[in-house]
Write an enzyme that holds these catalytic residues in place. Structure first.
Site, PDB file in Angstrom:
ATOM      1  N   ASP A  99       0.866  -1.177   0.000  1.00 22.33           N
ATOM      2  CA  ASP A  99       0.000   0.000   0.000  1.00 22.33           C
ATOM      3  C   ASP A  99       0.907   1.233   0.000  1.00 22.33           C
ATOM      4  O   ASP A  99       2.124   1.100  -0.025  1.00 22.33           O
ATOM      5  CB  ASP A  99      -0.909  -0.055   1.240  1.00 22.33           C
ATOM      6  CG  ASP A  99      -2.247   0.647   1.012  1.00 22.33           C
ATOM      7  OD1 ASP A  99      -2.234   1.821   0.599  1.00 22.33           O
ATOM      8  OD2 ASP A  99      -3.290   0.021   1.233  1.00 22.33           O
TER       9      ASP A  99
ATOM     10  N   ALA B  95      -8.160  -3.376   1.105  1.00 21.88           N
ATOM     11  CA  ALA B  95      -7.318  -4.479   1.564  1.00 21.88           C
ATOM     12  C   ALA B  95      -6.215  -4.816   0.560  1.00 21.88           C
ATOM     13  O   ALA B  95      -5.233  -5.444   0.910  1.00 21.88           O
ATOM     14  CB  ALA B  95      -8.185  -5.712   1.800  1.00 21.88           C
ATOM     15  N   LYS B  96      -6.404  -4.423  -0.681  1.00 22.73           N
ATOM     16  CA  LYS B  96      -5.422  -4.650  -1.760  1.00 22.73           C
ATOM     17  C   LYS B  96      -4.926  -6.096  -1.791  1.00 22.73           C
ATOM     18  O   LYS B  96      -3.743  -6.368  -1.859  1.00 22.73           O
ATOM     19  CB  LYS B  96      -4.273  -3.643  -1.632  1.00 22.73           C
ATOM     20  CG  LYS B  96      -4.789  -2.188  -1.749  1.00 22.73           C
ATOM     21  CD  LYS B  96      -3.687  -1.167  -1.775  1.00 22.73           C
ATOM     22  CE  LYS B  96      -4.213   0.244  -1.998  1.00 22.73           C
ATOM     23  NZ  LYS B  96      -4.963   0.820  -0.865  1.00 22.73           N
ATOM     24  N   ARG B  97      -5.862  -7.033  -1.756  1.00 23.77           N
ATOM     25  CA  ARG B  97      -5.539  -8.444  -1.741  1.00 23.77           C
ATOM     26  C   ARG B  97      -5.348  -8.999  -3.156  1.00 23.77           C
ATOM     27  O   ARG B  97      -5.670  -8.338  -4.152  1.00 23.77           O
ATOM     28  CB  ARG B  97      -6.647  -9.228  -1.032  1.00 23.77           C
ATOM     29  CG  ARG B  97      -6.868  -8.854   0.429  1.00 23.77           C
ATOM     30  CD  ARG B  97      -5.652  -9.143   1.294  1.00 23.77           C
ATOM     31  NE  ARG B  97      -5.992  -9.192   2.712  1.00 23.77           N
ATOM     32  CZ  ARG B  97      -5.845  -8.184   3.567  1.00 23.77           C
ATOM     33  NH1 ARG B  97      -5.355  -7.023   3.177  1.00 23.77           N
ATOM     34  NH2 ARG B  97      -6.163  -8.335   4.850  1.00 23.77           N
TER      35      ARG B  97
END
Lengths: 270, 270
Positions: A99, B95-97
């Site tokens: 991130d 969450a940038k999963r």
């Protein structure tokens, strides 16, 4: 844990096996479901049965998050159990995080300080300032996705960037980042022929290699092209080991499968 | 929540504001630290004070994971509070999963079923089979990173892939995936001039736009180049709103800042 300590463990155990603790409640032995924390009980039994054959455990966070707070408790108990009982083990939080800078710092804190993992996997798409906050931790390791083991790896990772595949640009660029000595890379075993090229760019780095076993990659092929003089590989197997049996003998059968791989590795190290 | 419901909410509230709930215990008002769950109490006050001015809340999971199980409990309480009290709000788990298929399915389950978010952010590096498990959920939305707001965006996202920048390849390729109608994209406000090109590729999709405020992006510029006939934008502000004051008036001051943005947005929609 320092890289040297990991290398020493590999030599002592004659193993560079990493066991993926990807626990799915639909796949574990039924008798465990009656216990208070089935995920932890499963992990504990697997760990006790295999710790002398492997050098690393890698819980994938997805399998814990899927069970909410209960799952996070199981993850916390699992990492604490390993750190207390088998402190020589190199632990990997397979979280694939990344991130903007101040946010990545929070992730680094979560996995390196709160949970006290030795390493965490990260995704490279957001670039330098998304990864450097992880690299800032001394004696911790950041394992960045380079070329993954899945089909989707060919969507972007192997795209041609000014005459060079994207994953190579990722590898080269990451070497210029601050504390890049703390980097390791994920390279899928399903793409063994790529290891030669990768070793030209990162000859000394450890490579975490998923995809042996269930996903079809070959250990011998990976070692042939990917090993360096310090071994430099962590070969992960998850399903092939932990789900070798779903009966009461699951831990024993997991040990049998782990030993097969460890013995193959001992031969290769020799 | 359907896209149409989100669009209706935007027209009703004359707002396309998303408020980022990135709670750092070092930055919240001191008097909250004595409560049983300071993170939740902070969020609850912010939400109660701003829900009529925004259409979306976006907790970034890093800020919750950093506090371990306590943090996850706060996240769960926050999403439950929003879903029960303000069900019209579009919720985003930032969450940038992204992982191989069966693992991404576990993440999708975690955020869409267990926590019941309307959407989740994902990273594209692992390609199609890492994103499609999220897209399979009906009336849920998958917000994929395209061009992010940080400096590191220029490391890989803007690299030239056969004459075209990588983020454009990501946008184009994703349109071919199954259930791609459930996709939205992250495009940073710090790169307003890029919106024209992006709108040629995804004219109808919603874009989640971080980087207005603390990171320096301009709302007017983003709207000029990025808005479509259904607005098609969710503009996120985190620090500029939630940390407008660290005194007992924090919620009131947050409302003032949110209202400034909402009023600017109402003018633009008109």
């Amino acid at each position: 844990m320092t890289t040297q300590q990991l290398q020493e463990q590999i030599q002592t155990k004659k193993s560079f096996l990493c066991i993926g603790l990807d626990v799915d409640l639909n796949k574990i032995p039924e008798h465990l479901l009656a216990t208070e924390d089935p995920i932890f009980e499963f992990n504990k039994a697997i760990i006790d049965a295999t710790h002398d054959l492997c050098v690393s455990y890698k819980p994938n966070t997805a399998f814990y998050e899927a069970y909410g707070i209960t799952g996070w408790k199981s993850l916390e108990k699992t990492i604490n159990y390993i750190n207390e009982k088998y402190p020589e083990i190199f632990t990997i939080a397979d979280a694939k995080r990344g991130d903007i800078g101040n946010t990545s710092s929070m992730y680094a804190r979560a996995f390196f300080k709160d949970l006290n993992f030795d390493s965490v996997t990260v995704a490279p798409y957001m670039g330098k300032d998304s990864v450097e906050p992880f690299l800032a931790f001394e004696d911790k390791h950041t394992i960045m996705l380079a070329l993954t083991s899945n089909e989707g790896a060919f969507d972007f990772q192997t795209q041609n960037v000014d005459g060079k595949e994207l994953y190579k640009v990722v590898l080269e660029t990451s070497k210029t980042w601050k504390n890049s000595q703390n980097l390791m890379y994920v390279v899928g075993a399903t793409k063994a022929e790529y290891f030669t090229e990768i070793r030209k760019i990162v000859p000394d780095s450890f490579l975490l290699v998923p995809g042996v076993g269930a996903q079809g990659g070959s250990l011998a092929e990976v070692c042939k092209y990917g090993m360096n003089e310090n071994v430099g590989l962590l070969i992960n197997s998850s399903r092939g080991i932990i789900y070798a049996s779903n009966g009461t003998d699951f831990a024993e059968k997991a040990r049998t499968e782990a030993m097969k791989l460890q013995q193959e590795m001992a031969e290769i190290i020799k």
